[in-house]
Design an enzyme around this catalytic site. Structure first.
Site, short mmCIF file in Angstrom:
data_model
loop_
_atom_site.label_atom_id
_atom_site.label_comp_id
_atom_site.label_asym_id
_atom_site.label_seq_id
_atom_site.Cartn_x
_atom_site.Cartn_y
_atom_site.Cartn_z
N ARG A 11 0.83 -1.21 0.00
CA ARG A 11 0.00 0.00 0.00
C ARG A 11 0.86 1.26 0.00
O ARG A 11 1.90 1.30 0.63
CB ARG A 11 -0.87 0.03 1.27
CG ARG A 11 -2.11 -0.84 1.20
CD ARG A 11 -3.12 -0.35 0.18
NE ARG A 11 -3.61 0.99 0.43
CZ ARG A 11 -4.73 1.26 1.08
NH1 ARG A 11 -5.49 0.29 1.54
NH2 ARG A 11 -5.11 2.51 1.28
N TYR A 95 -3.98 -10.51 -2.91
CA TYR A 95 -3.92 -9.99 -1.55
C TYR A 95 -4.59 -10.94 -0.54
O TYR A 95 -3.95 -11.45 0.38
CB TYR A 95 -4.57 -8.60 -1.52
CG TYR A 95 -4.50 -7.95 -0.17
CD1 TYR A 95 -3.29 -7.44 0.31
CD2 TYR A 95 -5.63 -7.83 0.63
CE1 TYR A 95 -3.21 -6.85 1.56
CE2 TYR A 95 -5.56 -7.23 1.88
CZ TYR A 95 -4.36 -6.75 2.34
OH TYR A 95 -4.29 -6.17 3.59
N ARG A 283 -4.25 -5.60 15.98
CA ARG A 283 -5.13 -5.81 14.84
C ARG A 283 -5.85 -7.12 15.06
O ARG A 283 -5.30 -8.03 15.69
CB ARG A 283 -4.28 -5.95 13.58
CG ARG A 283 -4.36 -4.83 12.62
CD ARG A 283 -3.54 -5.06 11.37
NE ARG A 283 -2.52 -6.07 11.41
CZ ARG A 283 -2.70 -7.35 11.10
NH1 ARG A 283 -3.89 -7.80 10.71
NH2 ARG A 283 -1.70 -8.20 11.14
N LYS A 288 -2.43 -13.20 16.87
CA LYS A 288 -2.18 -12.33 18.02
C LYS A 288 -2.51 -13.00 19.36
O LYS A 288 -2.26 -12.43 20.42
CB LYS A 288 -2.95 -11.01 17.89
CG LYS A 288 -2.58 -10.20 16.65
CD LYS A 288 -1.19 -9.57 16.74
CE LYS A 288 -0.88 -8.71 15.53
NZ LYS A 288 0.50 -8.22 15.52
N VAL A 387 3.91 -2.85 19.26
CA VAL A 387 3.13 -2.38 20.41
C VAL A 387 3.97 -2.51 21.69
O VAL A 387 4.01 -1.62 22.53
CB VAL A 387 1.80 -3.16 20.51
CG1 VAL A 387 1.09 -2.87 21.82
CG2 VAL A 387 0.90 -2.80 19.34
N LYS A 389 7.21 -2.41 22.03
CA LYS A 389 8.25 -1.38 22.10
C LYS A 389 7.64 0.00 22.39
O LYS A 389 8.20 0.79 23.13
CB LYS A 389 9.04 -1.35 20.78
CG LYS A 389 9.88 -2.60 20.58
CD LYS A 389 10.81 -2.47 19.38
CE LYS A 389 11.76 -3.67 19.32
NZ LYS A 389 12.68 -3.62 18.20
N GLU A 390 6.47 0.26 21.77
CA GLU A 390 5.82 1.55 21.99
C GLU A 390 5.41 1.72 23.45
O GLU A 390 5.56 2.79 24.03
CB GLU A 390 4.58 1.66 21.08
CG GLU A 390 4.95 1.79 19.61
CD GLU A 390 3.76 1.59 18.65
OE1 GLU A 390 3.98 1.58 17.44
OE2 GLU A 390 2.63 1.42 19.14
N ASP A 508 46.84 -22.83 -8.34
CA ASP A 508 46.03 -23.96 -7.89
C ASP A 508 46.31 -25.13 -8.85
O ASP A 508 46.72 -24.92 -10.00
CB ASP A 508 44.55 -23.54 -7.95
CG ASP A 508 43.61 -24.70 -7.81
OD1 ASP A 508 43.81 -25.51 -6.89
OD2 ASP A 508 42.67 -24.81 -8.63
N ASP A 510 44.22 -28.69 -9.34
CA ASP A 510 43.08 -29.30 -10.05
C ASP A 510 42.13 -28.25 -10.60
O ASP A 510 41.71 -27.35 -9.88
CB ASP A 510 42.31 -30.22 -9.10
CG ASP A 510 43.14 -31.41 -8.70
OD1 ASP A 510 43.08 -32.42 -9.38
OD2 ASP A 510 43.87 -31.29 -7.68
C1 GDG Z 1 3.94 -6.23 10.71
C2 GDG Z 1 4.35 -7.51 11.44
C3 GDG Z 1 6.07 -6.17 12.68
C4 GDG Z 1 -2.32 -0.84 17.13
N1 GDG Z 1 -3.51 -0.51 17.64
C5 GDG Z 1 -3.69 0.78 17.36
C6 GDG Z 1 -2.60 1.24 16.67
N2 GDG Z 1 -1.76 0.22 16.53
C7 GDG Z 1 -0.48 0.33 15.85
C8 GDG Z 1 0.64 0.24 16.84
C9 GDG Z 1 1.76 -0.32 16.02
C10 GDG Z 1 1.07 -1.05 14.87
O1 GDG Z 1 -0.29 -0.69 14.92
C11 GDG Z 1 1.11 -2.54 15.02
O2 GDG Z 1 2.39 -2.95 14.78
P1 GDG Z 1 2.82 -4.46 14.93
O3 GDG Z 1 4.28 -4.54 14.89
O4 GDG Z 1 2.30 -4.97 16.22
O5 GDG Z 1 2.10 -5.32 13.80
P2 GDG Z 1 1.69 -5.28 12.19
O6 GDG Z 1 1.10 -3.99 11.83
O7 GDG Z 1 0.90 -6.47 11.94
O8 GDG Z 1 3.03 -5.37 11.37
C12 GDG Z 1 4.92 -7.17 12.81
C13 GDG Z 1 5.66 -4.99 11.83
O9 GDG Z 1 5.14 -5.41 10.58
C14 GDG Z 1 6.84 -4.07 11.55
O10 GDG Z 1 7.83 -4.71 10.82
O11 GDG Z 1 6.43 -5.73 13.97
O12 GDG Z 1 5.37 -8.34 13.44
O13 GDG Z 1 3.25 -8.36 11.58
O14 GDG Z 1 2.57 0.71 15.50
O15 GDG Z 1 0.89 1.51 17.36
N3 GDG Z 1 -2.45 2.50 16.25
C15 GDG Z 1 -3.46 3.34 16.54
N4 GDG Z 1 -4.59 2.96 17.17
C16 GDG Z 1 -4.75 1.72 17.62
O16 GDG Z 1 -5.77 1.39 18.20
N5 GDG Z 1 -3.34 4.61 16.13
#
Ligand code: GDG
Length: 747
Positions: A11, A95, A283, A288, A387, A389-390, A508, A510
């Site tokens: 996307r 997709y 998601r 998950k 999530v 790390k955040e 070398d 052979d």
């Molecule tokens: C793929 C891989 C890898 C979640 N809920 C809300 C919200 N989020 C945001 C978080 C985070 C993102 O979504 C989720 O990131 P993840 O890493 O958990 O997973 P995927 O999007 O499936 O990503 C994954 C990633 O790629 C990066 O390489 O880590 O393993 O599957 O940023 O903040 N954001 C908001 N509202 C929510 O309710 N605004």
């Protein structure tokens, strides 16, 4: 010429919305945009600007006519957006059908969820072709392309075919599964997808495990080995690296003080006074582990009833992929589970789970991260999981506990989290209890350590490391190539030989001085070769070394009478001219019985193969075995040997139709290095045909006055290629002949 970076993802990072016939478009910068932009800023500040222009290629999420209406609104953006329009039916198969119903399921270890369908596979290729067409309309050979994720596995290969000179990086955001899972796909798909990925110069993964799984699949499916994470194709090298993705640390850490976040945090706390808050956000996805998470929570409330009414679980699920039945089913399961849990354990004054099936905005999300007591992150599999790390980054107060599934890539870095196995409901319950009871001092210590790590390795660093390695792969590409020695270069080579005062010749045996024959003992030198070597070595300006993987006995028998130096078994044994044999300090043979036992089994199973025993090496040859089946045995043996290699301190090398085992620390590169230490040569000539000669070529790359020659048509670290071993002797004869006419040439 303008230096351009093309980012390619499924996307485009834009949101396009149509309301009341009015279409609006807004950029939606995610982590990737932040990573790339901040990397570029950093480079610019350091006066090392790398790209003049950034373009993003992807599906826009709207029709062609809607895009045409809004495209102008994006003209001032940092990126030029190149939309890929894919017909609806193709997109559906690409997709939903292939990417999300096969690759997502399989790569996350849910093989029973994978729905194999060859039409969808075809659509997947057609869609990748659409990306290719858009790219081909814009690309120039010196451009850099960075492709992202499982939707686009074949694309790098397609691009490479069209434009061999391009610099291409590929990054996979989800796990790469073990071979046992990968092989579930039809063989043709396995080959196509891997070959596609190998179109890149650099292939990146989040963790070492994923990279290792990939390397193993490439070896099993395509028979291509790696040496120190570099895969060698006949015409080029591919680097495989580990780059754990991260977050914009400052954005989340700094948000603690944001006015809106503060207000929302206070609201949340006052909504649940005196209660501990558990939080999760993901998601909607079966990977998950949401239902197990809820089961673990239920188990916790049943096992420790004193916590009832003392705790609430706030759970946010972001709608996703609702066109797929597996996702709709999951939603129903979660809804029902929560309904039942709230009605059985809850009462009029306390609800155990608060649940929202809708995304939060950024401020709401950080308010949740910062008001909860415990983040409960339980994926069954997750490439990384941002999530986690955040949450850690957001906790400027250094409080809060992270309970994290060990099946996430993030668990490899966030080692201070409380780890759980996401299937183990009892463990989830125990860790919830342990987390809720953790002292503030321990919380602080754990969060601090994790924050230090994430702040150091943030998303900018992630991009930086990827680009650094991609640049390195460009240099590697320049050094590793096919370049046939032409007549002008040959004349120069002979001229340089003639005028030199002290020459080193590393030859070398052979495949270089003697053609490859069916049995090693049949490769006796011809009289012509012996005469030439005698002529060359009798010139006192020359140090001639025969540098071979062969055993000392046959080399001695064939060449021992000549005044040449001999390096046998890749450097384990050395004989200086007219001297006696010396053993290299690292050479050992105590490992041989174990390795011989392994090889014997393969000799029994693979008729025609045989073992060549050397003093410090063992080689399993399969040049006379069945062409169809022998490579499979070779791969199995190679793998088995590698499995034990570290224990017994040996290196396992795959040569041309041979698997060889030798003591570690011994190779032709090191042997060449030892020779160079002793003398000052003004002409160095090294010639070889095998992978083991590459060590020597690499060692000599950049050494002044050196000519390195690869015999064969494959790419090499050598400066030049000669087509066949038949061309080597005439060249050496030229040297011999010219050497005697030195005076003539130098006047
Ligand atoms: C793929 C891989 C890898 C979640 N809920 C809300 C919200 N989020 C945001 C978080 C985070 C993102 O979504 C989720 O990131 P993840 O890493 O958990 O997973 P995927 O999007 O499936 O990503 C994954 C990633 O790629 C990066 O390489 O880590 O393993 O599957 O940023 O903040 N954001 C908001 N509202 C929510 O309710 N605004």
């Amino acid at each position: 010429m303008e230096r351009r970076l093309f980012i390619v993802s499924n996307r485009l990072p834009v949101n396009i919305e149509t309301h009341d016939d009015k279409t609006t478009v807004r950029p939606s910068p995610g982590g990737l945009v932040t990573a790339i932009d901040s990397y570029m800023q950093k480079k610019e500040l350091a006066n090392e600007k790398e790209f003049d222009k950034k373009l993003w290629v992807g599906v826009p999420g709207c029709t062609y006519s809607n895009w045409s209406r809004v495209a102008g609104d994006l003209s001032n953006e940092q990126y030029e957006y190149l939309p890929v329009f894919i017909p609806k039916k193709t997109f559906e198969g690409y997709y939903n059908g292939m990417a999300n119903s096969v690759l997502w399921a399989l790569f996350h270890y849910f093989p029973s969820f994978a729905e194999f369908n060859s039409n969808n596979y075809q659509h997947y290729h057609t869609a990748n072709n659409e990306f290719l067409s858009v790219l081909m309309r814009h690309l120039r050979p010196n451009d850099t392309v960075w492709i992202h994720d499982y939707h686009l596995l074949p694309l790098a290969g397609m691009l490479r075919e069209q434009m061999p000179e391009l610099t291409i990086g590929f990054f996979l955001h989800i796990p790469f599964p073990s071979y046992e899972i990968f092989r579930i796909m039809p063989k043709r798909w396995q080959r196509d997808l891997l070959k596609g990925m190998l179109g890149a110069d650099l292939v990146g993964f989040h963790t070492r495990d994923y990279a290792d799984h990939f390397l193993k699949c490439v070896q099993k499916v395509l028979g291509i080995d790696h040496y120190m994470n570099v895969l060698r194709m006949p015409e080029r090298l591919i680097q495989v690296g580990v780059y754990p993705i991260s977050i914009d640390y400052e954005k989340f850490h700094g948000a603690w003080d944001d006015k809106t976040v503060k207000k929302l945090r206070e609201q949340m706390k006052s909504q649940f006074p005196d209660k501990k808050i558990i939080f999760s956000a993901d998601r909607l996805d079966y990977t998950k582990g949401v239902t197990n998470r809820l089961r673990g929570y239920e188990y916790f409330l049943n096992k420790y009833p004193e916590y009832r009414e003392q705790v609430v679980f706030v759970m946010v699920i972001v709608p996703s992929r609702d066109a797929l039945s597996k996702y709709a089913e999951r939603k129903k399961m979660i809804d029902e589970f929560i309904g039942s849990l709230n009605s059985t354990l809850g009462n009029f004054s306390w609800q155990p789970v608060f649940y929202q099936y809708n995304a939060l905005n950024f401020e709401e999300l950080v308010a949740m991260y910062t008001s909860c007591d415990l983040a409960l992150i339980t994926p069954i599999r997750d490439g990384m999981n941002l999530v986690a790390k955040e949450f850690v980054a957001s906790r400027k107060d250094e409080h809060g506990v992270l309970v994290l599934s060990e099946m996430t890539g993030a668990a490899k870095e966030l080692t201070e989290a409380l780890n759980i196995n996401p299937i183990d409901i009892e463990e989830i319950a125990e860790k919830i209890k342990r987390g809720l009871e953790m002292s503030p001092t321990e919380q602080k210590a754990r969060i601090r350590k994790m924050q230090q790590r994430i702040s150091r390795y943030d998303v900018t660093r992630w991009a930086e490391e990827f680009f650094n390695d991609l640049n390195e792969s460009k240099t590697m590409k320049q050094n590793f190539q096919v370049r046939f020695l032409d007549s002008t270069e040959k004349t120069q080579l002979i001229y340089d030989y003639a005028k030199a005062r002290k020459r080193l010749l590393l030859l070398d045996y052979d495949g270089t001085l003697s053609p490859i024959v069916s049995l090693p003992q049949l490769a006796q030198p011809s009289d012509e070769l012996l005469d030439t070597l005698r002529l060359l070595s009798s010139d006192e300006r020359n140090d001639v070394f025969i540098i071979s993987g062969r055993d000392a006995t046959s080399l001695n028998e064939w060449l021992g009478d000549l005044p040449v130096n001999i390096i046998a078994e890749h450097g384990s044994l050395v004989k200086m001219k007219n001297g006696s044999w010396m053993q290299a300090p690292h050479a050992a043979a105590d490992w041989q019985p174990l390795v011989a036992d392994m090889m014997e089994r393969y000799v029994a199973n693979c008729p025609g193969s045989f073992i060549e025993k050397k003093r410090f090496a063992l080689a399993w040859h399969y040049r006379n075995a069945d062409e169809e089946t022998a490579p499979g045995y070779a791969m199995d043996l190679y793998e088995e040997l590698n499995g034990s290699a570290d224990k017994v301190n040996v290196n396992v090398i795959r040569g041309s139709k041979v698997i060889e085992v030798r003591s570690t620390g011994i190779d032709k590169g090191k042997a060449a290095q030892n020779i160079l230490q002793n003398k000052d040569y003004d002409f160095i000539f090294a010639c070889g045909d095998d992978t083991t000669d590459e060590d020597m070529f690499r060692q000599l790359a950049g050494v002044k006055n050196s000519y390195t020659i690869k015999v064969g048509t494959e790419a090499s670290y050598a400066r030049y290629n000669l087509h066949t071993s038949e061309m080597v002797l005439p060249l050496l004869q030229n040297f011999g002949h010219t050497g005697t006419k030195k005076a003539e040439l130098s006047t």
